[in-house]
Design an enzyme around this catalytic site. Sequence first.
Site, PDB file in Angstrom:
ATOM      1  N   GLY A 121       0.814  -1.211   0.000  1.00 42.07           N
ATOM      2  CA  GLY A 121       0.000   0.000   0.000  1.00 42.07           C
ATOM      3  C   GLY A 121       0.845   1.257   0.000  1.00 42.07           C
ATOM      4  O   GLY A 121       0.412   2.325   0.453  1.00 42.07           O
ATOM      5  N   ASP A 170      -0.879  -7.282  -6.107  1.00 40.42           N
ATOM      6  CA  ASP A 170      -2.015  -7.569  -5.230  1.00 40.42           C
ATOM      7  C   ASP A 170      -1.521  -8.390  -4.049  1.00 40.42           C
ATOM      8  O   ASP A 170      -0.941  -9.473  -4.233  1.00 40.42           O
ATOM      9  CB  ASP A 170      -3.085  -8.327  -6.010  1.00 40.42           C
ATOM     10  CG  ASP A 170      -4.391  -8.459  -5.249  1.00 40.42           C
ATOM     11  OD1 ASP A 170      -4.361  -8.518  -4.009  1.00 40.42           O
ATOM     12  OD2 ASP A 170      -5.451  -8.508  -5.904  1.00 40.42           O
ATOM     13  N   ALA A 173      -1.357  -1.928   3.203  1.00 34.42           N
ATOM     14  CA  ALA A 173      -2.411  -2.248   2.244  1.00 34.42           C
ATOM     15  C   ALA A 173      -3.652  -2.748   2.959  1.00 34.42           C
ATOM     16  O   ALA A 173      -3.592  -3.701   3.748  1.00 34.42           O
ATOM     17  CB  ALA A 173      -1.913  -3.305   1.256  1.00 34.42           C
ATOM     18  N   TYR A 203     -15.280  -3.526   9.189  1.00 30.20           N
ATOM     19  CA  TYR A 203     -13.910  -3.043   9.037  1.00 30.20           C
ATOM     20  C   TYR A 203     -13.114  -3.257  10.323  1.00 30.20           C
ATOM     21  O   TYR A 203     -11.987  -3.774  10.302  1.00 30.20           O
ATOM     22  CB  TYR A 203     -13.918  -1.567   8.651  1.00 30.20           C
ATOM     23  CG  TYR A 203     -12.560  -0.906   8.739  1.00 30.20           C
ATOM     24  CD1 TYR A 203     -11.517  -1.309   7.913  1.00 30.20           C
ATOM     25  CD2 TYR A 203     -12.313   0.116   9.659  1.00 30.20           C
ATOM     26  CE1 TYR A 203     -10.273  -0.721   7.994  1.00 30.20           C
ATOM     27  CE2 TYR A 203     -11.073   0.715   9.738  1.00 30.20           C
ATOM     28  CZ  TYR A 203     -10.050   0.295   8.911  1.00 30.20           C
ATOM     29  OH  TYR A 203      -8.815   0.885   8.992  1.00 30.20           O
TER      30      TYR A 203
END
Length: 333
Positions: A7, A39, A60, A163
Amino acid sequence: MRVLVTGGAGFIGSHVVEALRARGHEPVVFDVRDDPRADVRDPDAVARALAGVDAVCHQAALVGLGNGVADAAEYVAHNDLGTAVLLTAMADAGVRHLVLAGSMVVYGEGRYTCPRHGVVRPGPRAVADLDAGRFEPLCPVCGAELSPGLVGEDAVADPRNVYATTKLAQEHLAAAWARSTGGSAVSLRYHNVYGPGMPRDTPYAGVASFFRSALARGEAPRVFEDGRQRRDFVHVRDVAAADVTALEARAAEGVLTPYNTGSGEPHTVGELARALAAAYGGPEPVVTGEYRLGDVRHITADSSRLRTELGWKPEVGFAEGVREFASAGLRGE
């Protein structure tokens, strides 16, 4: 030190990359924004990225509150499956040092004290109360008003949305990896991070970005509930510095060590909206009374452990940071 930053092209990750370079380290960016093949859920791509790496800074993730449980599978795939793939590849590659982008959302509601019953843990707020504008949680024993305080790292986790649940699962996975490999793992439980380069107008942006985006459109920031929700707004450069500090510190082996990462200066959401509007020169905020299920009322944590054990301290004050953010560009502008 050669550090893989997953990320690394994102909001916080890009600042971590800058901070690593400034300290003389070699960051390696792994991000689908730069390369669709990068990815974190792809074992082969992750294995290639780990070649020659000394440590990993795992940024990420799919962030934000989420949409109830409708996108639960997507959150679990990005955050938890991605972390599992990364940790497996690290074990195979012999990389034994991890700093994880954690979050204060794992705590759920913050720390509350009842005048009669001491420290208590209120449950999720009822829809009927929220509809009626009763936003403050009450003592679950006697119904008295509560005083919010600071949460320490040893508090029991109580994630209140999808989340938050995935962020806690990431920590459990990292702890299992550390025990299995003898590696060192740190989770920096970020507070409300803001600053230059925040994404604009996305479902996953933080409240600071929503306010700033509204002002850029000439609109008044819309403040949910009554605006008195307490948060800790910490500048992204301070968060990046915390990541570098943790990478350099080499934490205890075989365990995951969590550190709250905040400014230490709680402010309300309404305060942020007013300060940002004043600094930008835009319209005054509007308090709407709206709410989002899954949001918590107050969450501010004690970040003294990070200061004491690793020697980190925030450098950007609230007023200074808001002034800078008012004129800074947002990602996507």
